[in-house]
Design a protein around this motif. Structure first.
Motif, PDB file in Angstrom:
ATOM      1  N   LEU A   1       0.829  -1.209   0.000  1.00  0.00           N
ATOM      2  CA  LEU A   1       0.000   0.000   0.000  1.00  0.00           C
ATOM      3  C   LEU A   1       0.862   1.257   0.000  1.00  0.00           C
ATOM      4  O   LEU A   1       0.557   2.237  -0.694  1.00  0.00           O
ATOM      5  CB  LEU A   1      -0.934  -0.010   1.211  1.00  0.00           C
ATOM      6  CG  LEU A   1      -2.006  -1.109   1.219  1.00  0.00           C
ATOM      7  CD1 LEU A   1      -2.789  -1.075   2.525  1.00  0.00           C
ATOM      8  CD2 LEU A   1      -2.944  -0.960   0.030  1.00  0.00           C
ATOM      9  N   ASP A   2       1.955   1.248   0.759  1.00  0.00           N
ATOM     10  CA  ASP A   2       2.857   2.403   0.781  1.00  0.00           C
ATOM     11  C   ASP A   2       3.464   2.653  -0.596  1.00  0.00           C
ATOM     12  O   ASP A   2       3.559   3.801  -1.050  1.00  0.00           O
ATOM     13  CB  ASP A   2       3.977   2.180   1.802  1.00  0.00           C
ATOM     14  CG  ASP A   2       3.504   2.333   3.237  1.00  0.00           C
ATOM     15  OD1 ASP A   2       2.437   2.949   3.442  1.00  0.00           O
ATOM     16  OD2 ASP A   2       4.189   1.824   4.147  1.00  0.00           O
TER      17      ASP A   2
ATOM     18  N   LEU B   1      -9.345  -2.269  -6.423  1.00  0.00           N
ATOM     19  CA  LEU B   1      -8.452  -2.459  -5.277  1.00  0.00           C
ATOM     20  C   LEU B   1      -7.972  -1.113  -4.734  1.00  0.00           C
ATOM     21  O   LEU B   1      -8.012  -0.866  -3.520  1.00  0.00           O
ATOM     22  CB  LEU B   1      -7.254  -3.317  -5.689  1.00  0.00           C
ATOM     23  CG  LEU B   1      -6.157  -3.503  -4.636  1.00  0.00           C
ATOM     24  CD1 LEU B   1      -6.675  -4.325  -3.458  1.00  0.00           C
ATOM     25  CD2 LEU B   1      -4.931  -4.177  -5.253  1.00  0.00           C
ATOM     26  N   LEU B   2      -7.522  -0.241  -5.625  1.00  0.00           N
ATOM     27  CA  LEU B   2      -7.018   1.059  -5.179  1.00  0.00           C
ATOM     28  C   LEU B   2      -8.130   1.913  -4.564  1.00  0.00           C
ATOM     29  O   LEU B   2      -7.901   2.621  -3.572  1.00  0.00           O
ATOM     30  CB  LEU B   2      -6.356   1.792  -6.342  1.00  0.00           C
ATOM     31  CG  LEU B   2      -4.845   1.552  -6.501  1.00  0.00           C
ATOM     32  CD1 LEU B   2      -4.537   0.087  -6.763  1.00  0.00           C
ATOM     33  CD2 LEU B   2      -4.275   2.410  -7.628  1.00  0.00           C
ATOM     34  N   LYS B   3      -9.307   1.840  -5.125  1.00  0.00           N
ATOM     35  CA  LYS B   3     -10.433   2.596  -4.569  1.00  0.00           C
ATOM     36  C   LYS B   3     -10.770   2.103  -3.168  1.00  0.00           C
ATOM     37  O   LYS B   3     -11.100   2.902  -2.277  1.00  0.00           O
ATOM     38  CB  LYS B   3     -11.647   2.464  -5.483  1.00  0.00           C
ATOM     39  CG  LYS B   3     -12.850   3.276  -5.016  1.00  0.00           C
ATOM     40  CD  LYS B   3     -14.017   3.141  -5.987  1.00  0.00           C
ATOM     41  CE  LYS B   3     -15.213   3.957  -5.510  1.00  0.00           C
ATOM     42  NZ  LYS B   3     -16.374   3.825  -6.445  1.00  0.00           N
ATOM     43  N   HIS B   4     -10.678   0.784  -2.960  1.00  0.00           N
ATOM     44  CA  HIS B   4     -10.965   0.202  -1.645  1.00  0.00           C
ATOM     45  C   HIS B   4     -10.040   0.790  -0.580  1.00  0.00           C
ATOM     46  O   HIS B   4     -10.449   0.967   0.575  1.00  0.00           O
ATOM     47  CB  HIS B   4     -10.799  -1.317  -1.714  1.00  0.00           C
ATOM     48  CG  HIS B   4     -11.078  -2.023  -0.426  1.00  0.00           C
ATOM     49  ND1 HIS B   4     -12.359  -2.306   0.004  1.00  0.00           N
ATOM     50  CD2 HIS B   4     -10.237  -2.497   0.539  1.00  0.00           C
ATOM     51  CE1 HIS B   4     -12.302  -2.931   1.173  1.00  0.00           C
ATOM     52  NE2 HIS B   4     -11.029  -3.059   1.523  1.00  0.00           N
ATOM     53  N   TYR B   5      -8.788   1.078  -0.977  1.00  0.00           N
ATOM     54  CA  TYR B   5      -7.819   1.627  -0.028  1.00  0.00           C
ATOM     55  C   TYR B   5      -7.606   3.129  -0.219  1.00  0.00           C
ATOM     56  O   TYR B   5      -6.624   3.688   0.287  1.00  0.00           O
ATOM     57  CB  TYR B   5      -6.489   0.872  -0.146  1.00  0.00           C
ATOM     58  CG  TYR B   5      -6.580  -0.516   0.455  1.00  0.00           C
ATOM     59  CD1 TYR B   5      -6.587  -0.691   1.834  1.00  0.00           C
ATOM     60  CD2 TYR B   5      -6.701  -1.644  -0.352  1.00  0.00           C
ATOM     61  CE1 TYR B   5      -6.693  -1.954   2.401  1.00  0.00           C
ATOM     62  CE2 TYR B   5      -6.810  -2.911   0.199  1.00  0.00           C
ATOM     63  CZ  TYR B   5      -6.804  -3.058   1.579  1.00  0.00           C
ATOM     64  OH  TYR B   5      -6.917  -4.305   2.133  1.00  0.00           O
ATOM     65  N   ASP B   6      -8.517   3.759  -0.938  1.00  0.00           N
ATOM     66  CA  ASP B   6      -8.518   5.213  -1.127  1.00  0.00           C
ATOM     67  C   ASP B   6      -7.189   5.718  -1.690  1.00  0.00           C
ATOM     68  O   ASP B   6      -6.619   6.705  -1.212  1.00  0.00           O
ATOM     69  CB  ASP B   6      -8.826   5.914   0.203  1.00  0.00           C
ATOM     70  CG  ASP B   6      -9.226   7.372   0.006  1.00  0.00           C
ATOM     71  OD1 ASP B   6      -9.753   7.690  -1.079  1.00  0.00           O
ATOM     72  OD2 ASP B   6      -8.990   8.188   0.918  1.00  0.00           O
ATOM     73  N   ILE B   7      -6.695   5.014  -2.715  1.00  0.00           N
ATOM     74  CA  ILE B   7      -5.463   5.408  -3.392  1.00  0.00           C
ATOM     75  C   ILE B   7      -5.829   5.897  -4.794  1.00  0.00           C
ATOM     76  O   ILE B   7      -6.453   5.163  -5.565  1.00  0.00           O
ATOM     77  CB  ILE B   7      -4.471   4.231  -3.480  1.00  0.00           C
ATOM     78  CG1 ILE B   7      -4.083   3.764  -2.068  1.00  0.00           C
ATOM     79  CG2 ILE B   7      -3.222   4.634  -4.266  1.00  0.00           C
ATOM     80  CD1 ILE B   7      -3.242   2.509  -2.048  1.00  0.00           C
ATOM     81  N   LYS B   8      -5.439   7.113  -5.102  1.00  0.00           N
ATOM     82  CA  LYS B   8      -5.764   7.699  -6.402  1.00  0.00           C
ATOM     83  C   LYS B   8      -4.480   7.927  -7.192  1.00  0.00           C
ATOM     84  O   LYS B   8      -3.650   8.756  -6.817  1.00  0.00           O
ATOM     85  CB  LYS B   8      -6.521   9.009  -6.206  1.00  0.00           C
ATOM     86  CG  LYS B   8      -7.856   8.837  -5.481  1.00  0.00           C
ATOM     87  CD  LYS B   8      -8.555  10.169  -5.270  1.00  0.00           C
ATOM     88  CE  LYS B   8      -9.867   9.975  -4.528  1.00  0.00           C
ATOM     89  NZ  LYS B   8     -10.571  11.264  -4.286  1.00  0.00           N
ATOM     90  N   LYS B   9      -4.333   7.167  -8.263  1.00  0.00           N
ATOM     91  CA  LYS B   9      -3.153   7.260  -9.113  1.00  0.00           C
ATOM     92  C   LYS B   9      -3.569   7.071 -10.573  1.00  0.00           C
ATOM     93  O   LYS B   9      -4.572   6.411 -10.861  1.00  0.00           O
ATOM     94  CB  LYS B   9      -2.137   6.161  -8.746  1.00  0.00           C
ATOM     95  CG  LYS B   9      -1.517   6.324  -7.374  1.00  0.00           C
ATOM     96  CD  LYS B   9      -0.565   7.520  -7.334  1.00  0.00           C
ATOM     97  CE  LYS B   9      -0.002   7.726  -5.937  1.00  0.00           C
ATOM     98  NZ  LYS B   9       0.957   8.837  -5.882  1.00  0.00           N
ATOM     99  N   PRO B  10      -2.790   7.615 -11.517  1.00  0.00           N
ATOM    100  CA  PRO B  10      -3.054   7.313 -12.927  1.00  0.00           C
ATOM    101  C   PRO B  10      -2.871   5.815 -13.184  1.00  0.00           C
ATOM    102  O   PRO B  10      -1.896   5.215 -12.713  1.00  0.00           O
ATOM    103  CB  PRO B  10      -1.989   8.129 -13.671  1.00  0.00           C
ATOM    104  CG  PRO B  10      -1.540   9.168 -12.701  1.00  0.00           C
ATOM    105  CD  PRO B  10      -1.671   8.558 -11.344  1.00  0.00           C
ATOM    106  N   LEU B  11      -3.819   5.217 -13.897  1.00  0.00           N
ATOM    107  CA  LEU B  11      -3.766   3.787 -14.197  1.00  0.00           C
ATOM    108  C   LEU B  11      -3.559   3.596 -15.697  1.00  0.00           C
ATOM    109  O   LEU B  11      -4.252   4.208 -16.510  1.00  0.00           O
ATOM    110  CB  LEU B  11      -5.059   3.097 -13.766  1.00  0.00           C
ATOM    111  CG  LEU B  11      -5.498   3.254 -12.307  1.00  0.00           C
ATOM    112  CD1 LEU B  11      -6.781   2.471 -12.054  1.00  0.00           C
ATOM    113  CD2 LEU B  11      -4.401   2.805 -11.355  1.00  0.00           C
TER     114      LEU B  11
END
Length: 238
Positions: free
Chosen positions: A21-22, A41-51
């Motif tokens: 996650l880090d 998966l990223l939304k579940h952990y509230d991570i916003k990045k370009p995919l």
């Protein structure tokens, strides 16, 4: 400038590591086998990045572009839909190209389906061989012939719609009494591991079509004991 290979859960989202996650939070962008799966998966952990999509159908096409991004100083994280990138999933081609260009690469420890399947199979874990998926056509018979005398525990991935056929083939090449396990839906709600002979497993799955991801673990070849060999010789003389 760095490429991270980040293992993702094979079913249960809470199996992701804190370090994974880090890394995802710090990466400039995330390469995904399927942006929808990784996005969930990223939304579940509230991570916003370009995919960006990176899979077997485009990995050659986008390779040069990704190397350029890394050389410009970007940090990229590579995800597959489940498990560790490069293990029967995209990743090897990009990793090899990074090493060729002296770009740092790091693979994080984490989930991969064959390890829990092997450990809970009850078959020897001190020496084993992982073969991924069997060839679909060309080389399939040759591979089965080779594996028939492989003394180490054998691990294979298989799709649910091919499982019954593969078990029948193994019964023919390995022998009906060879012990094996079939694990499916590992870490999910309907996880199941069935342990039996190849003959009984083939009969079961011919009648009960499985669902979900499949890991097969097969007992290694055990040469007949001298006692059994002597007994057969005596029987032949009669």
């Amino acid at each position: 400038m760095k490429l991270y290979l980040v293992p993702t859960p094979i079913g249960n989202l809470t199996d992701i590591t804190l370090r994974a996650l880090d890394v995802l939070k710090q990466a400039d962008a995330v390469l995904c086998e399927d942006t929808r799966t990784s996005g969930f998966l990223l939304k579940h952990y509230d991570i916003k990045k370009p995919l960006y999509a990176y899979h077997q159908h485009n990995e050659h096409k986008v390779l040069e572009q990704l190397i350029s991004q890394l050389q410009s100083g970007k940090t990229l994280a590579l995800l597959t839909d489940a498990g560790t990138p490069g293990i029967s999933d995209p990743g090897y081609l990009l990793l090899r190209e990074c090493l060729k260009h002296d770009i740092p690469v790091e693979c994080l420890p984490g989930a991969t389906a064959f390890v829990p399947a092997l450990v809970q199979s009850g078959l020897p874990t001190n020496s084993f061989v992982f073969e991924g998926f069997l060839p679909l056509k060309k080389g399939r018979k040759t591979k089965l012939e080779q594996l028939a005398t492989e003394p180490r525990t054998i691990i294979l991935y298989e799709s649910p719609h091919r499982l019954a056929k593969t078990l029948e083939e193994m019964k023919a090449f390995f022998g009906a009494t060879r012990q094996a396990t079939v694990s499916r839906e590992l870490t999910k709600m309907f996880e199941e591991t069935r342990r039996d002979s190849l003959e009984n497993l083939a009969a079961h799955y011919a009648q009960h079509a499985p669902k979900g991801e499949i890991v097969m673990v097969i007992e290694g070849y055990q040469p007949p004991s001298k006692k059994a060999a002597y007994k057969r010789d005596d029987e032949d003389e009669d």
